[in-house]
Design an enzyme around this catalytic site. Structure first.
Site, PDB file in Angstrom:
ATOM      1  N   HIS A 190       0.964  -0.984  -0.264  1.00 39.53           N
ATOM      2  CA  HIS A 190      -0.039  -0.100  -0.299  1.00 39.53           C
ATOM      3  C   HIS A 190       0.807   0.759   0.064  1.00 39.53           C
ATOM      4  O   HIS A 190       1.333   1.542   0.855  1.00 39.53           O
ATOM      5  CB  HIS A 190      -1.077   0.000   1.061  1.00 39.53           C
ATOM      6  CG  HIS A 190      -1.860   1.129   1.517  1.00 39.53           C
ATOM      7  ND1 HIS A 190      -1.377   2.724   1.507  1.00 39.53           N
ATOM      8  CD2 HIS A 190      -3.296   1.132   1.559  1.00 39.53           C
ATOM      9  CE1 HIS A 190      -2.681   2.889   1.628  1.00 39.53           C
ATOM     10  NE2 HIS A 190      -3.531   1.991   1.339  1.00 39.53           N
ATOM     11  N   HIS A 203      -6.079  11.906  14.956  1.00 34.90           N
ATOM     12  CA  HIS A 203      -4.768  11.774  15.052  1.00 34.90           C
ATOM     13  C   HIS A 203      -3.805  12.101  14.810  1.00 34.90           C
ATOM     14  O   HIS A 203      -3.329  13.235  14.194  1.00 34.90           O
ATOM     15  CB  HIS A 203      -4.745  10.366  14.277  1.00 34.90           C
ATOM     16  CG  HIS A 203      -5.720   9.167  14.297  1.00 34.90           C
ATOM     17  ND1 HIS A 203      -6.896   8.842  12.783  1.00 34.90           N
ATOM     18  CD2 HIS A 203      -6.941   9.048  15.100  1.00 34.90           C
ATOM     19  CE1 HIS A 203      -7.777   8.365  12.905  1.00 34.90           C
ATOM     20  NE2 HIS A 203      -8.100   8.162  14.228  1.00 34.90           N
ATOM     21  N   HIS A 220      -3.037   4.755  14.960  1.00 32.15           N
ATOM     22  CA  HIS A 220      -4.341   4.153  14.732  1.00 32.15           C
ATOM     23  C   HIS A 220      -4.477   3.540  13.732  1.00 32.15           C
ATOM     24  O   HIS A 220      -3.183   2.846  13.023  1.00 32.15           O
ATOM     25  CB  HIS A 220      -4.767   5.706  14.164  1.00 32.15           C
ATOM     26  CG  HIS A 220      -4.118   6.264  12.643  1.00 32.15           C
ATOM     27  ND1 HIS A 220      -3.195   7.194  13.837  1.00 32.15           N
ATOM     28  CD2 HIS A 220      -3.836   6.950  11.924  1.00 32.15           C
ATOM     29  CE1 HIS A 220      -2.392   8.163  12.656  1.00 32.15           C
ATOM     30  NE2 HIS A 220      -3.001   7.992  11.454  1.00 32.15           N
ATOM     31  N   GLU A 244      -2.849  14.283  11.697  1.00 30.55           N
ATOM     32  CA  GLU A 244      -4.384  13.978  10.606  1.00 30.55           C
ATOM     33  C   GLU A 244      -5.304  14.527  10.985  1.00 30.55           C
ATOM     34  O   GLU A 244      -6.522  13.448  11.762  1.00 30.55           O
ATOM     35  CB  GLU A 244      -4.304  13.046  10.130  1.00 30.55           C
ATOM     36  CG  GLU A 244      -2.319  12.062   9.522  1.00 30.55           C
ATOM     37  CD  GLU A 244      -2.659  10.581   9.172  1.00 30.55           C
ATOM     38  OE1 GLU A 244      -3.630   9.979   9.284  1.00 30.55           O
ATOM     39  OE2 GLU A 244      -1.411  10.157   9.192  1.00 30.55           O
ATOM     40  N   HIS A 275      -0.424   2.723  11.728  1.00 32.09           N
ATOM     41  CA  HIS A 275       1.131   3.540  11.790  1.00 32.09           C
ATOM     42  C   HIS A 275       1.059   4.662  12.821  1.00 32.09           C
ATOM     43  O   HIS A 275      -0.278   5.120  13.520  1.00 32.09           O
ATOM     44  CB  HIS A 275       1.178   4.515  10.460  1.00 32.09           C
ATOM     45  CG  HIS A 275      -0.366   5.077   9.802  1.00 32.09           C
ATOM     46  ND1 HIS A 275      -1.787   4.775   9.990  1.00 32.09           N
ATOM     47  CD2 HIS A 275      -0.183   6.605  10.500  1.00 32.09           C
ATOM     48  CE1 HIS A 275      -2.268   5.863   9.491  1.00 32.09           C
ATOM     49  NE2 HIS A 275      -1.713   7.033   9.182  1.00 32.09           N
TER      50      HIS A 275
END
Length: 450
Positions: free
Chosen positions: A299, A373, A379, A348, A342
């Protein structure tokens, strides 16, 4: 991804291209030829310069627009603080009034508010820095149900990136008119005056205000010259003005150091007959974003979904990145396809315009809601998303149909306002417990004796 279709017609005209030099005149011959400030401007207009950067900023950063208007913008009475105490509570980013906490936060959908207009429907939810030092950002929610009257508003603090979630914004700016709907965004630069009316009733959405620099397209690097947001798909207004020969009282609001001020003036603020330059409001249809991703395995970082960025002084980091997660195909082989768990040096803030976000399937993240976050707060997918993605058949799969999630990502550690943490009463107290506490242990230690 197809271009977004809208039920509400757009009656206005636009110029295309991002960060381009544009010129526009509502009356033929209103733009001077060969110089910016002639002794007498055409048709008896006044010449005025709107500077978005220092005069001496490098050419590639310099943002200036010349306007030719009926009465100069300086013609107004003194500003007076407007309902200072209550408004300051909603808008301040003073460090000692923000709550800097490491907890993961999520908000239920924010309420509509049919009692207030655009100006009085702005609520700071999180922020960092100081607009007086031109450092940092503010993240706001807006909710309004009334048209602005004979009024105009501008922010002296920074550029507004407006992300509608519900309802239509008809924005009359000094440089022309823009209509903005969900799945579109709009940027109103620092200092540009505008008025918001609501042709389809109540509105709600998100704003990321940057106190330093301006929004720009991200560098593409190895991607090459195409993909993500293409410059040609951005739209800027064409000149349009109100011609009012009789004096008429208007109210001018200024957001100045996160405090609201108001002044009276006896003429319309929307009297720019012509303009030229590269400092102007613009809009963009998120349906035109050209998504890219992995076609082998793993990803990629979410930075590949960046629509606009406001770089910081440190190369590679941003005061704010605006990132979206639109409908897209996932084809990576042997890969856990949702975002991995991560911890990030960036903060964020996430919002949802419509649909369901594929990394949060438990039902707690809903349109008009949000999550935060903060820097280094761990999270990732909730337990349901993890179970589903870990056991899914890895065939080509389209995710996000009918959905649009986005993120304001910042290098700043952001604090949460009193309104965001308590007053709005939307914080989910069991967000962490519901999302990650149900995660199970699957590890089998091969060195452990039975």
């Amino acid at each position: 991804m197809p271009v977004t279709k809208f039920n509400h017609p757009d009656p206005y005209k636009y110029q295309t291209g991002f960060d381009s030099y544009h010129e526009s005149e509502a009356v033929e011959g209103a733009l001077p030829v060969g110089q910016n400030s002639p002794q007498k401007a055409p048709y008896g207009l006044y010449t005025e310069k709107l500077s978005g950067t220092a005069f001496t900023a490098p050419r590639h950063e310099n943002k200036q627009t010349w306007v030719y208007r009926i009465i100069p913008a300086a013609a107004h009475e003194n500003f007076v603080a407007e309902d200072a105490d209550s408004y300051h509570t909603r808008m301040t980013t003073e460090t000692h009034k923000l709550h800097h906490i490491p907890n993961q936060l999520r908000w239920n959908p924010f309420d509509l508010d049919e009692k207030v207009d655009w100006v009085h429907g702005l609520h700071l939810i999180a922020g960092s820095g100081d607009p007086t030092q031109k450092q940092g950002l503010g993240i706001l929610m807006y909710a309004a149900g009334k048209d602005m009257g004979k009024e105009a508003f501008y922010s002296a603090d920074g550029d507004f990136l407006i992300v509608p979630q519900h309802g239509v914004l008809d924005i009359q700016t000094e440089l022309g008119r823009i209509i903005v709907r969900p799945n579109e965004i709009c940027v109103i630069p620092r200092g540009v005056r505008y008025r918001v009316t609501l042709p389809d009733g109540p509105v709600r959405g998100y704003i990321c205000e940057i106190y330093q620099g301006h929004y720009q397209l991200p560098e593409l690097g190895p991607i090459g010259s195409n993909c993500l947001a293409n410059a040609r798909d951005f739209q800027a207004p064409v000149a349009a003005f109100d011609d009012e020969e009789e004096e008429s009282e208007y109210k001018l609001y200024s957001k100045f150091n996160n405090t609201l001020f108001a002044a009276r003036q006896n003429h319309t603020p929307f009297d720019v007959v012509a303009w030229h330059g590269n400092y102007y409001p613009f809009k963009y249809d998120l349906g035109r974003f050209n998504v890219i991703g992995s076609i082998s395995f793993d990803h990629p970082d979410p930075s590949i979904f960046t629509v606009l960025t406001a770089p910081s002084d440190h190369v590679g980091t941003a005061v704010a990145d605006f990132v979206i997660f639109p409908p897209r195909w996932l084809v990576a082989e042997g890969t856990f396809r949702p975002p991995w768990y991560h911890r990030n040096t960036m903060s964020e803030f996430m919002g949802l315009i419509s649909g369901d976000y594929d990394a949060k399937v438990g039902g707690g993240f809903k349109p008009a809601g949000a999550s935060l976050h903060n820097a280094m707060s761990a999270h990732g997918p909730d337990s349901g998303a993890f179970e589903g993605a870990s056991n899914a058949e890895l065939k080509p799969q389209k995710v996000g149909d009918g959905s649009m999630a986005f993120m304001f990502e910042s290098a700043h550690m952001v604090g949460v306002s009193e309104w965001g943490l308590k007053t709005c009463q939307k914080v989910q107290p069991e967000y962490n417990e519901h999302s990650w506490k149900p995660l199970k242990r699957y590890f089998v230690n091969p060195n452990k004796k039975a």
